[in-house]
Design a protein around this motif. Sequence first.
Motif, short mmCIF file in Angstrom:
data_model
loop_
_atom_site.label_atom_id
_atom_site.label_comp_id
_atom_site.label_asym_id
_atom_site.label_seq_id
_atom_site.Cartn_x
_atom_site.Cartn_y
_atom_site.Cartn_z
N LEU A 57 -13.99 -13.68 24.16
CA LEU A 57 -14.96 -13.34 23.12
C LEU A 57 -14.55 -12.08 22.36
CD1 LEU A 57 -18.39 -14.10 24.87
CD2 LEU A 57 -17.47 -15.19 22.80
N ALA A 58 -14.00 -11.10 23.10
CA ALA A 58 -13.54 -9.87 22.44
C ALA A 58 -12.40 -10.17 21.48
CB ALA A 58 -13.11 -8.85 23.49
N LEU A 59 -11.48 -11.04 21.92
CA LEU A 59 -10.35 -11.39 21.05
C LEU A 59 -10.83 -12.13 19.80
CD1 LEU A 59 -7.32 -11.60 20.52
CD2 LEU A 59 -7.31 -13.70 21.89
N ALA A 60 -11.74 -13.08 19.98
CA ALA A 60 -12.27 -13.81 18.83
C ALA A 60 -13.04 -12.88 17.90
CB ALA A 60 -13.17 -14.94 19.32
N GLY A 61 -13.80 -11.96 18.48
CA GLY A 61 -14.54 -11.00 17.66
C GLY A 61 -13.61 -10.11 16.85
N LEU A 62 -12.50 -9.69 17.46
CA LEU A 62 -11.54 -8.87 16.72
C LEU A 62 -10.92 -9.65 15.57
CD1 LEU A 62 -9.69 -6.98 19.62
CD2 LEU A 62 -11.26 -6.01 17.94
N ILE A 63 -10.57 -10.91 15.84
CA ILE A 63 -9.98 -11.73 14.78
C ILE A 63 -10.96 -11.92 13.62
CG2 ILE A 63 -9.06 -14.02 14.22
CD1 ILE A 63 -8.04 -14.19 17.10
N LEU A 64 -12.26 -11.97 13.93
CA LEU A 64 -13.27 -12.17 12.91
C LEU A 64 -13.62 -10.88 12.17
CD1 LEU A 64 -15.56 -13.77 11.47
CD2 LEU A 64 -16.99 -13.27 13.48
N VAL A 65 -13.82 -9.79 12.92
CA VAL A 65 -14.40 -8.58 12.34
C VAL A 65 -13.36 -7.70 11.66
CG1 VAL A 65 -15.65 -6.45 12.89
CG2 VAL A 65 -16.32 -8.60 13.96
N VAL A 66 -12.18 -7.57 12.25
CA VAL A 66 -11.17 -6.65 11.69
C VAL A 66 -10.80 -7.02 10.25
CG1 VAL A 66 -8.78 -5.86 11.90
CG2 VAL A 66 -10.28 -5.85 13.90
N PRO A 67 -10.50 -8.30 9.95
CA PRO A 67 -10.20 -8.62 8.54
C PRO A 67 -11.38 -8.35 7.59
CG PRO A 67 -9.45 -10.37 9.98
CD PRO A 67 -10.28 -9.47 10.81
N LEU A 68 -12.61 -8.55 8.08
CA LEU A 68 -13.77 -8.27 7.23
C LEU A 68 -13.89 -6.79 6.91
CD1 LEU A 68 -16.53 -10.61 8.73
CD2 LEU A 68 -15.40 -10.81 6.50
N VAL A 227 -10.50 -14.77 9.05
CA VAL A 227 -11.95 -14.71 9.20
C VAL A 227 -12.49 -16.07 9.62
CG1 VAL A 227 -14.12 -14.43 7.95
CG2 VAL A 227 -12.30 -12.76 7.66
N VAL A 228 -12.04 -17.13 8.96
CA VAL A 228 -12.48 -18.48 9.33
C VAL A 228 -12.04 -18.83 10.74
CG1 VAL A 228 -12.25 -20.93 8.77
CG2 VAL A 228 -12.56 -19.26 6.93
N ALA A 229 -10.78 -18.49 11.08
CA ALA A 229 -10.29 -18.78 12.43
C ALA A 229 -11.10 -18.04 13.48
CB ALA A 229 -8.82 -18.40 12.53
N GLY A 230 -11.41 -16.78 13.24
CA GLY A 230 -12.21 -16.02 14.19
C GLY A 230 -13.61 -16.58 14.33
N ALA A 231 -14.23 -16.99 13.21
CA ALA A 231 -15.58 -17.55 13.27
C ALA A 231 -15.59 -18.86 14.05
CB ALA A 231 -16.11 -17.76 11.86
N VAL A 232 -14.60 -19.71 13.83
CA VAL A 232 -14.52 -20.98 14.55
C VAL A 232 -14.32 -20.73 16.05
CG1 VAL A 232 -13.12 -23.06 14.88
CG2 VAL A 232 -13.70 -22.28 12.57
N LEU A 233 -13.46 -19.78 16.40
CA LEU A 233 -13.21 -19.48 17.80
C LEU A 233 -14.45 -18.93 18.48
CD1 LEU A 233 -11.16 -19.42 20.05
CD2 LEU A 233 -10.35 -17.20 19.25
#
Length: 241
Positions: A57-68, A227-233
């Motif tokens: 979850l931390a990895l997915a959150g980083l993929i989602l939040v950092v680009p934003l 961002v899309v990849a992180g949200a899907v994950l």
Amino acid sequence: MTTPDHQSPAPQPPVPAAKDRIYRSPAGLVGGVLLLAIILWLGIDALVKGHGRTPWLALAGLILVVPLVIAFTLRPAVFSGDDRLRVRNPFRVITLPWGEIVSLRSAYSNEVVTKSGAKYQMWAVPVSLRARKRAAQREARAAAAARAAAAGRGGRRSGGFGGFGGGGFGGFGGFGGARDAGDTGPVRAETDKVMDDLRETLARREHEKSAQGEVTVRWAYEVVAPVVAGAVLVAILLAIG
């Protein structure tokens, strides 16, 4: 051996193209760096010390939040060149030849208006109503000080020691003003000064032949894709429990 009477001039080096002027938000840059530091610290800590699905979850959150965070703080910029204005917003890059721009409008946001009626907000040049209020207060104080200084000089001229009022001692009256003699323009907020610079460039370049063309809009897939990849994950991890 004969020598030619006229020698051809040496070829001149090409004139380097003028660099674009870049406008960015200092507050956005500072805030983005601080936010990234906090997010990375928390995320890496969860990756290293977490158990179960917490690291995922931390990895997915980083993929989602950092680009934003990067998109809305570090990425926005406005590039002003001789031929065109390039606006880099969080998810799009808009390239506008000066000849296609009708106006640069400032209200609650700073916008570019094109001949087709399209409007594009400039995220890198945000409007600060507080900064405008402070600038207006400084302008009012400077005007009041200038009026007081002028009244003081007029009183000295009309007094009994008229020779001193308009002569050498009169020069000391300048210390009472809030501005120098060369600084007579109105006080402006920083983003309003940026808009003034852009309007000046527009007025100077809009009719140039090299500043004509079409407006182009490009989506920033380098931001949208992660961002899309992180949200899907994140959605998948939450769905499987």
